[in-house]
Design a protein around this motif. Structure first.
Motif, PDB file in Angstrom:
ATOM      1  N   ARG A 156       0.833  -1.216   0.000  1.00 56.67           N
ATOM      2  CA  ARG A 156       0.000   0.000   0.000  1.00 56.67           C
ATOM      3  C   ARG A 156       0.856   1.250   0.000  1.00 56.67           C
ATOM      4  NH1 ARG A 156      -3.713  -2.020   4.862  1.00 56.67           N
ATOM      5  NH2 ARG A 156      -5.251  -3.169   3.671  1.00 56.67           N
ATOM      6  N   GLU A 157       1.877   1.190   0.849  1.00 54.86           N
ATOM      7  CA  GLU A 157       2.781   2.333   0.965  1.00 54.86           C
ATOM      8  C   GLU A 157       3.419   2.655  -0.385  1.00 54.86           C
ATOM      9  OE1 GLU A 157       5.504   1.659   4.184  1.00 54.86           O
ATOM     10  OE2 GLU A 157       7.003   2.929   3.219  1.00 54.86           O
ATOM     11  N   LEU A 205       1.072   4.099  -2.776  1.00 45.87           N
ATOM     12  CA  LEU A 205       0.845   5.508  -2.427  1.00 45.87           C
ATOM     13  C   LEU A 205       1.929   6.407  -2.993  1.00 45.87           C
ATOM     14  CD1 LEU A 205      -0.414   6.053   1.203  1.00 45.87           C
ATOM     15  CD2 LEU A 205      -1.130   7.208  -0.875  1.00 45.87           C
ATOM     16  N   TYR A 206       3.170   5.959  -2.829  1.00 46.04           N
ATOM     17  CA  TYR A 206       4.269   6.739  -3.390  1.00 46.04           C
ATOM     18  C   TYR A 206       4.078   6.915  -4.890  1.00 46.04           C
ATOM     19  CZ  TYR A 206       7.173   6.757   0.812  1.00 46.04           C
ATOM     20  OH  TYR A 206       7.669   6.992   2.052  1.00 46.04           O
ATOM     21  N   ARG A 207       3.645   5.814  -5.532  1.00 53.47           N
ATOM     22  CA  ARG A 207       3.409   5.894  -6.966  1.00 53.47           C
ATOM     23  C   ARG A 207       2.282   6.886  -7.274  1.00 53.47           C
ATOM     24  NH1 ARG A 207       5.401   4.869 -11.027  1.00 53.47           N
ATOM     25  NH2 ARG A 207       4.234   3.221 -12.053  1.00 53.47           N
ATOM     26  N   ALA A 208       1.249   6.855  -6.464  1.00 51.02           N
ATOM     27  CA  ALA A 208       0.094   7.714  -6.715  1.00 51.02           C
ATOM     28  C   ALA A 208       0.467   9.188  -6.647  1.00 51.02           C
ATOM     29  CB  ALA A 208      -1.011   7.402  -5.721  1.00 51.02           C
ATOM     30  N   VAL A 209       1.368   9.518  -5.714  1.00 55.17           N
ATOM     31  CA  VAL A 209       1.718  10.931  -5.607  1.00 55.17           C
ATOM     32  C   VAL A 209       2.840  11.300  -6.574  1.00 55.17           C
ATOM     33  CG1 VAL A 209       0.946  11.171  -3.244  1.00 55.17           C
ATOM     34  CG2 VAL A 209       3.334  10.587  -3.683  1.00 55.17           C
ATOM     35  N   GLY A 210       3.189  10.372  -7.478  1.00 57.23           N
ATOM     36  CA  GLY A 210       4.081  10.740  -8.553  1.00 57.23           C
ATOM     37  C   GLY A 210       5.490  10.190  -8.489  1.00 57.23           C
ATOM     38  N   ALA A 211       5.761   9.297  -7.515  1.00 59.21           N
ATOM     39  CA  ALA A 211       7.092   8.713  -7.455  1.00 59.21           C
ATOM     40  C   ALA A 211       7.225   7.676  -8.555  1.00 59.21           C
ATOM     41  CB  ALA A 211       7.315   8.055  -6.099  1.00 59.21           C
ATOM     42  N   LEU A 234      -2.855   1.495  -8.805  1.00 58.29           N
ATOM     43  CA  LEU A 234      -2.856   2.470  -7.722  1.00 58.29           C
ATOM     44  C   LEU A 234      -3.928   2.165  -6.690  1.00 58.29           C
ATOM     45  CD1 LEU A 234      -2.412   5.823  -9.602  1.00 58.29           C
ATOM     46  CD2 LEU A 234      -0.730   4.499  -8.351  1.00 58.29           C
ATOM     47  N   LEU A 243      -5.980   1.202  -3.890  1.00 63.83           N
ATOM     48  CA  LEU A 243      -5.525   0.762  -2.574  1.00 63.83           C
ATOM     49  C   LEU A 243      -6.685   0.185  -1.794  1.00 63.83           C
ATOM     50  CD1 LEU A 243      -3.541   3.955  -1.757  1.00 63.83           C
ATOM     51  CD2 LEU A 243      -2.664   1.858  -2.705  1.00 63.83           C
TER      52      LEU A 243
END
Lengths: 246, 413
Positions: free
Chosen positions: B312-313, B316-322, B409, B411
């Motif tokens: 999940r973590e 999340l990083y991917r979702a915010v653009g990582a 993405l 979750l």
């Protein structure tokens, strides 16, 4: 300018009998508030991943804010997402062990330097000084106590976490906000105030919203309701006997 | 930012991370410790004696003779009779000789009976002669010259009186109370076993034993006069006029009919010591390398098993653009943080251990060591550890990279 323009899209998960999604046409204007109605399994999650640039379609085109995703590398799409698209999920929107402020700042840390992507709605990172102010304004708009900033994300109530998730999604002033069942983990009161705050925030920012839910009762404040079943009505690759026409 | 994220992520799992850190610390400790002690032991042993052509003692292995005569480790099983020594010392090929008589101690430090030739001819390190920091060489009986450590440790100064005991223990049951010695000289520090030695004349050595006999066997009519030649000595060092004669003389001594003796070349004996130790060193190095590998694998395992709970973590990083490579970097960074902390802790532990143990090492083994455990080999080891950590961290990192590239993405439930 269109916020989202999808044409003849086809996506198929790997595997012979895997789920596939076909979207002949979808257009969402900038500033529009769209309620995407769909039950689980209707392909809305796949569609959101395509719009966010995480999945790549086999056919067709996706243009987000006049940017053709097929022209972007994976890294450029990630950066585009960081800068222009805010995402709010059903739950687990925050890294549990980070404090609220770091969680919100996460979104701005991956924006990076201005790449080949540029649109008229682009928020430049030159306004870094404005970020703390923006954060304060966001928190205020979402009725979050600034004292929460230093708290660990997992010490907040689910309702608070979802509101922090909006703040995180909005901190870069994205042109497009995608919310995927953001209220399904909330009780009725929290849900109502969440919707109110979200739509209130949208009224100020003019952000395009795509709000995905299976609960039609939430659709009242939106400009338009799009039913997933109509959107994907024509599915040439769908195996026989699984089509449920509306 | 990424570093901060890595740090907080580790802090969030500090329990298991601490255990991993501990295992890396201990294995780094082992690797550095073994290597440092090994190199320092060699250096210390090699510089203990120089300029001596032959060491002669009773028939024994050359290693044993070297250890007890030069390094004061262990004891001689037998001695060399005085007439035999006198005869060999008078050989025309011999330039100088130093008799050594060991066996007594003073508060845990060895007492060496010798002659003033010791201070003239003995060399250590790079042909460095012994130097008196203060005072002078013993002259008459009951005078003693102290090694630097002995003087510093026991707080003796010139003119102090002390009592020598028979035997080696810290506490001796037969103190030679009736024969106090006066400190006439204190040697400058050498970094060799000389520092831990009290030097007296052979005569004094005989005298304290004679008086001991007098005291304990008063009824015995047999009393020996003082100032006698000793009956025997423990060993002696020989310097030759020409090094070319060394093998000839060595063979002659080894074949001596009068008395079974062993003559050794210190360099050759040291080489034998190294080759004896080489196998043990190799085993130790291999073990410490395996221990290290195990703990690095343990770290990779820890991070790999945490990947599931971090799905999940990562999403999340991917979702915010990582980008997926950012996730890879994050995992690598976490591994590097653990490894670097482990290396630093292991290094400091060795350093602290050496600082704490240097006196013990030098007193019990005559090992004088540099306490700062860094040399070329160790720096190489540290670099190898770091590279190994990066490579092994690749297992969880690439796993995270792949799953974050393929993953959605979406979750939650």
């Amino acid at each position: 300018m269109l916020a989202i323009a999808i044409h003849d899209l086809l996506f198929k998960w790997p595997g012979a009998d895997a789920f596939s999604l076909a979207v002949p046409e979808l257009q969402i204007a900038c500033g529009e508030k769209v309620f995407l109605l769909g039950a689980s399994g209707s392909g809305k999650s796949t569609l959101l991943n395509l719009i966010a640039g995480v999945l790549t379609p086999q056919q067709g085109s996706i243009r987000i804010l006049d940017t053709d995703f097929s022209q972007l590398s994976a890294r450029q799409k990630d950066r585009f997402r960081a800068r222009h698209i805010g995402l709010v999920f059903q739950q687990f929107n925050l890294i549990p062990y980070l404090d609220v402020e770091t969680n919100i700042r996460l979104a701005s840390s991956f924006v990076g330097s201005p790449g080949p992507v540029s649109t008229s709605t682009s928020t430049s990172k030159s306004d870094a000084n404005a970020a703390p102010q923006r954060m304060r304004a966001l928190l205020e708009g979402l009725q979050l106590d600034p004292a929460l900033l230093k708290r660990r994300a997992d010490s907040l109530s689910v309702g608070q976490q979802q509101r922090v998730a909006i703040a995180r999604a909005m901190i870069n002033q994205p042109a497009l906000l995608i919310a995927d069942e953001p209220t399904s983990a909330l009780d009725t009161d929290a849900r109502d105030s969440f919707m109110q705050l979200l739509l209130g925030l949208q009224a100020n920012s003019g952000t395009t919203i795509v709000f995905v839910s299976h609960d039609r009762s939430l659709a009242s404040g939106f400009d338009r309701v799009v039913d997933m079943r109509q959107l994907v009505a024509c599915q040439p690759l769908q195996p026989l006997g699984t089509t449920h026409a509306a | 930012m990424l570093l901060e994220l890595a740090w907080r992520s580790l802090w969030n799992r500090r329990g298991s991370v601490l255990l991993t850190l501990l295992s890396i610390t201990l294995s780094v400790f082992t690797v550095i410790g073994v290597e440092h002690i090994r190199s320092q032991a060699r250096e210390s042993f090699s510089r203990t004696i120089s300029g001596v052509d032959l060491v002669v003692g009773a028939r024994t292995s050359q290693l044993n003779l070297l250890l007890y005569s030069v390094f004061r480790i262990g004891n001689a099983s037998n001695g060399v009779s005085w007439p035999t020594y006198a005869a060999l010392a008078a050989d025309k090929r011999v330039a100088w000789s130093i008799p050594l008589s060991l066996g007594d101690s003073h508060r845990g430090y060895r007492v060496l009976g010798t002659t003033s030739d010791y201070f003239t001819h003995f060399r250590y390190g790079a042909q460095t002669p012994l130097e008196l920091r203060e005072g002078q060489v013993f002259g008459e009986d009951n005078e003693v010259v102290l090694g630097a450590t002995v003087a510093a440790r026991l707080g003796y100064q010139l003119g102090d009186e002390l009592v020598l005991a028979h035997g080696l223990g810290e506490v001796s049951f037969s103190n030679h109370d009736d024969a106090p010695f006066t400190v006439t000289g204190i040697l400058a520090a050498t970094g060799t076993p000389v520092d831990q030695t009290l030097h007296i004349s052979l005569h004094s050595m005989e005298a304290i034993h004679a008086s001991l006999q007098n005291a304990t066997a008063a009824a015995s009519a047999h009393t020996e006069p003082a100032h006698t030649e000793p009956e025997s000595i423990t060993a002696f060092l020989v310097g030759l006029k020409s090094r070319a004669a060394v093998f000839g003389l060595q063979r002659e001594i080894n074949d001596l009919a009068a008395e079974p003796l062993t003559a050794i070349l210190p360099g050759v004996a040291l080489a034998e010591l190294w080759s004896t130790m080489a196998a043990a060193e190799a085993v130790l190095s291999a073990i410490s390398a395996l221990v290290l590998l195990a703990s690095l694998l343990g770290m990779a395992t820890l991070l790999l098993s945490s990947m599931k709970e971090r799905t999940r973590e990562i999403a999340l990083y991917r979702a915010v653009g990582a980008h997926a490579s950012t996730i890879l970097l994050l995992i690598e960074l976490e591994c590097l943080l653990i490894t670097c902390m482990g290396m630093a802790a292991g290094f400091l532990l060795v350093w602290a251990g050496l600082l704490a143990g240097q006196d013990w090492l030098s007193e019990h083994y005559g090992l004088v060591i540099n306490t700062f455990p860094l040399n070329g080999t160790i720096a190489t080891y540290l670099a190898v550890i770091l590279v190994g950590a990066v490579v092994l961290a690749g297992i969880p990192a690439v796993t995270a990279y792949r799953s974050s590239l393929a993953g959605k993405l979406r979750l939650g439930a």
